[in-house]
Design a protein around this motif. Structure first.
Motif, PDB file in Angstrom:
ATOM      1  N   GLN A  89       0.835  -1.201   0.000  1.00 29.18           N
ATOM      2  CA  GLN A  89       0.000   0.000   0.000  1.00 29.18           C
ATOM      3  C   GLN A  89       0.870   1.251   0.000  1.00 29.18           C
ATOM      4  O   GLN A  89       2.008   1.229   0.442  1.00 29.18           O
ATOM      5  CB  GLN A  89      -0.923   0.017   1.224  1.00 29.18           C
ATOM      6  CG  GLN A  89      -1.929  -1.127   1.234  1.00 29.18           C
ATOM      7  CD  GLN A  89      -3.079  -0.863   2.175  1.00 29.18           C
ATOM      8  OE1 GLN A  89      -3.865   0.066   1.958  1.00 29.18           O
ATOM      9  NE2 GLN A  89      -3.186  -1.689   3.216  1.00 29.18           N
ATOM     10  N   GLY A  90       0.308   2.341  -0.504  1.00 22.28           N
ATOM     11  CA  GLY A  90       1.002   3.621  -0.512  1.00 22.28           C
ATOM     12  C   GLY A  90       2.120   3.707  -1.538  1.00 22.28           C
ATOM     13  O   GLY A  90       3.089   4.434  -1.352  1.00 22.28           O
ATOM     14  N   ARG A  91       1.966   2.983  -2.652  1.00 22.41           N
ATOM     15  CA  ARG A  91       3.008   2.962  -3.687  1.00 22.41           C
ATOM     16  C   ARG A  91       2.427   3.336  -5.037  1.00 22.41           C
ATOM     17  O   ARG A  91       1.565   2.643  -5.561  1.00 22.41           O
ATOM     18  CB  ARG A  91       3.629   1.564  -3.807  1.00 22.41           C
ATOM     19  CG  ARG A  91       4.387   1.056  -2.608  1.00 22.41           C
ATOM     20  CD  ARG A  91       5.780   1.624  -2.502  1.00 22.41           C
ATOM     21  NE  ARG A  91       6.654   1.272  -3.593  1.00 22.41           N
ATOM     22  CZ  ARG A  91       7.439   0.210  -3.616  1.00 22.41           C
ATOM     23  NH1 ARG A  91       7.460  -0.638  -2.614  1.00 22.41           N
ATOM     24  NH2 ARG A  91       8.231   0.003  -4.658  1.00 22.41           N
ATOM     25  N   ASP A  92       2.908   4.453  -5.593  1.00 24.68           N
ATOM     26  CA  ASP A  92       2.513   4.836  -6.944  1.00 24.68           C
ATOM     27  C   ASP A  92       3.434   4.235  -7.994  1.00 24.68           C
ATOM     28  O   ASP A  92       3.104   4.211  -9.176  1.00 24.68           O
ATOM     29  CB  ASP A  92       2.502   6.361  -7.092  1.00 24.68           C
ATOM     30  CG  ASP A  92       1.266   6.980  -6.470  1.00 24.68           C
ATOM     31  OD1 ASP A  92       0.228   6.301  -6.393  1.00 24.68           O
ATOM     32  OD2 ASP A  92       1.348   8.148  -6.060  1.00 24.68           O
ATOM     33  N   GLY A 116      -4.787  -3.089 -13.688  1.00 30.52           N
ATOM     34  CA  GLY A 116      -4.914  -1.726 -13.199  1.00 30.52           C
ATOM     35  C   GLY A 116      -5.727  -0.878 -14.152  1.00 30.52           C
ATOM     36  O   GLY A 116      -6.095  -1.319 -15.241  1.00 30.52           O
ATOM     37  N   ASP A 117      -5.979   0.361 -13.732  1.00 34.74           N
ATOM     38  CA  ASP A 117      -6.873   1.203 -14.515  1.00 34.74           C
ATOM     39  C   ASP A 117      -6.380   2.622 -14.761  1.00 34.74           C
ATOM     40  O   ASP A 117      -7.005   3.360 -15.520  1.00 34.74           O
ATOM     41  CB  ASP A 117      -8.237   1.293 -13.826  1.00 34.74           C
ATOM     42  CG  ASP A 117      -8.182   2.091 -12.534  1.00 34.74           C
ATOM     43  OD1 ASP A 117      -7.235   1.888 -11.746  1.00 34.74           O
ATOM     44  OD2 ASP A 117      -9.077   2.920 -12.310  1.00 34.74           O
ATOM     45  N   ASP A 118      -5.260   3.030 -14.156  1.00 27.04           N
ATOM     46  CA  ASP A 118      -4.884   4.436 -14.269  1.00 27.04           C
ATOM     47  C   ASP A 118      -3.391   4.576 -14.546  1.00 27.04           C
ATOM     48  O   ASP A 118      -2.645   3.606 -14.567  1.00 27.04           O
ATOM     49  CB  ASP A 118      -5.287   5.186 -12.994  1.00 27.04           C
ATOM     50  CG  ASP A 118      -5.621   6.648 -13.246  1.00 27.04           C
ATOM     51  OD1 ASP A 118      -5.396   7.145 -14.378  1.00 27.04           O
ATOM     52  OD2 ASP A 118      -6.102   7.309 -12.309  1.00 27.04           O
ATOM     53  N   TRP A 119      -2.965   5.806 -14.752  1.00 28.91           N
ATOM     54  CA  TRP A 119      -1.589   6.076 -15.165  1.00 28.91           C
ATOM     55  C   TRP A 119      -0.522   5.407 -14.308  1.00 28.91           C
ATOM     56  O   TRP A 119       0.449   4.883 -14.864  1.00 28.91           O
ATOM     57  CB  TRP A 119      -1.342   7.578 -15.244  1.00 28.91           C
ATOM     58  CG  TRP A 119      -2.241   8.294 -16.222  1.00 28.91           C
ATOM     59  CD1 TRP A 119      -2.834   7.787 -17.350  1.00 28.91           C
ATOM     60  CD2 TRP A 119      -2.649   9.648 -16.143  1.00 28.91           C
ATOM     61  NE1 TRP A 119      -3.582   8.756 -17.974  1.00 28.91           N
ATOM     62  CE2 TRP A 119      -3.492   9.913 -17.258  1.00 28.91           C
ATOM     63  CE3 TRP A 119      -2.400  10.680 -15.250  1.00 28.91           C
ATOM     64  CZ2 TRP A 119      -4.064  11.152 -17.488  1.00 28.91           C
ATOM     65  CZ3 TRP A 119      -2.977  11.919 -15.483  1.00 28.91           C
ATOM     66  CH2 TRP A 119      -3.792  12.145 -16.596  1.00 28.91           C
ATOM     67  N   PRO A 120      -0.644   5.393 -12.974  1.00 26.91           N
ATOM     68  CA  PRO A 120       0.410   4.727 -12.191  1.00 26.91           C
ATOM     69  C   PRO A 120       0.539   3.229 -12.490  1.00 26.91           C
ATOM     70  O   PRO A 120       1.563   2.617 -12.198  1.00 26.91           O
ATOM     71  CB  PRO A 120      -0.020   4.960 -10.737  1.00 26.91           C
ATOM     72  CG  PRO A 120      -0.852   6.199 -10.778  1.00 26.91           C
ATOM     73  CD  PRO A 120      -1.591   6.105 -12.096  1.00 26.91           C
ATOM     74  N   ASP A 121      -0.501   2.636 -13.090  1.00 26.77           N
ATOM     75  CA  ASP A 121      -0.488   1.206 -13.425  1.00 26.77           C
ATOM     76  C   ASP A 121       0.100   0.921 -14.803  1.00 26.77           C
ATOM     77  O   ASP A 121       0.340  -0.232 -15.154  1.00 26.77           O
ATOM     78  CB  ASP A 121      -1.930   0.663 -13.409  1.00 26.77           C
ATOM     79  CG  ASP A 121      -2.621   0.890 -12.084  1.00 26.77           C
ATOM     80  OD1 ASP A 121      -2.086   0.449 -11.062  1.00 26.77           O
ATOM     81  OD2 ASP A 121      -3.700   1.517 -12.081  1.00 26.77           O
ATOM     82  N   LEU A 122       0.329   1.958 -15.573  1.00 28.61           N
ATOM     83  CA  LEU A 122       0.671   1.829 -16.987  1.00 28.61           C
ATOM     84  C   LEU A 122       1.874   0.918 -17.244  1.00 28.61           C
ATOM     85  O   LEU A 122       1.784  -0.050 -18.002  1.00 28.61           O
ATOM     86  CB  LEU A 122       0.910   3.221 -17.575  1.00 28.61           C
ATOM     87  CG  LEU A 122       1.020   3.342 -19.080  1.00 28.61           C
ATOM     88  CD1 LEU A 122      -0.231   2.825 -19.770  1.00 28.61           C
ATOM     89  CD2 LEU A 122       1.256   4.793 -19.461  1.00 28.61           C
TER      90      LEU A 122
END
Length: 180
Positions: A89-92, A116-122
């Protein structure tokens, strides 16, 4: 997966190799909404079918992990309920976290699925052996994913991926036989 979606053989081949399934929370295990009650307590809604799918993967030996940018006691609680031992947790920096976990467990990235669904998951989606997103995910994330689920995050999308992996690895029929 929903039988109306045709899964390309290349995706099935990738799913056959999966040993670690890691996922984001907000927008994947939940619908992405962050709700605070009048006591400033954060609440999240999780889909029970996602949970059953994750239990099935765990039973066939797939290691489960959560990698999320936020820190939430609700995430820790849900992970405990599902027996998910790897919770970050707490990791971008999702790709860095996924790579470190894979190395710790002795897996190559090819043996990892990331959802994932957003930019940090790219980058995690792009570099994982099987990268998955949802129809309510950011456009660029959907573009790099190997597969985009039919259902939205928080609405059974994780279950679709679990069924895809179970079927690709030839374990689906054996698992559901206990319910027939």
């Amino acid at each position: 997966m929903n039988d109306t979606k045709i899964v390309p053989n290349a995706v099935l081949d990738k799913a056959k190799k999966i040993k670690l399934f890691a996922m984001d929370v907000d927008g994947i295990l939940s619908d992405g909404k962050i709700i605070y009650n009048s006591y400033d307590v954060e609440t999240k809604a999780f889909h029970v079918q996602d949970g059953m799918g994750l239990v099935a993967l765990k039973e066939i030996g797939i290691i489960l992990a959560i990698i999320t940018g936020r820190t939430s006691p609700m995430v820790a609680r849900r992970a405990t309920e599902l027996g998910i031992h790897h919770v970050v947790q707490g990791r971008d920096d999702k790709f860095v976290a996924l790579s470190a976990l894979a190395e710790q467990l002795g897996f190559s990235l090819e043996e990892c699925a990331y959802m994932g669904d957003d930019w940090p998951d790219l980058k995690a989606i792009d570099e994982a052996g099987l990268g998955v997103s949802v129809p309510n995910g950011a456009d660029i994330v959907q573009q790099v994913a190997d597969v985009v689920t039919i259902k939205k995050g928080g609405d059974g999308a994780v279950r679709e991926v679990c069924e895809l992996i179970l079927k690709a690895q030839g374990k689906y029929d054996d698992f559901i036989q206990r319910f027939l």
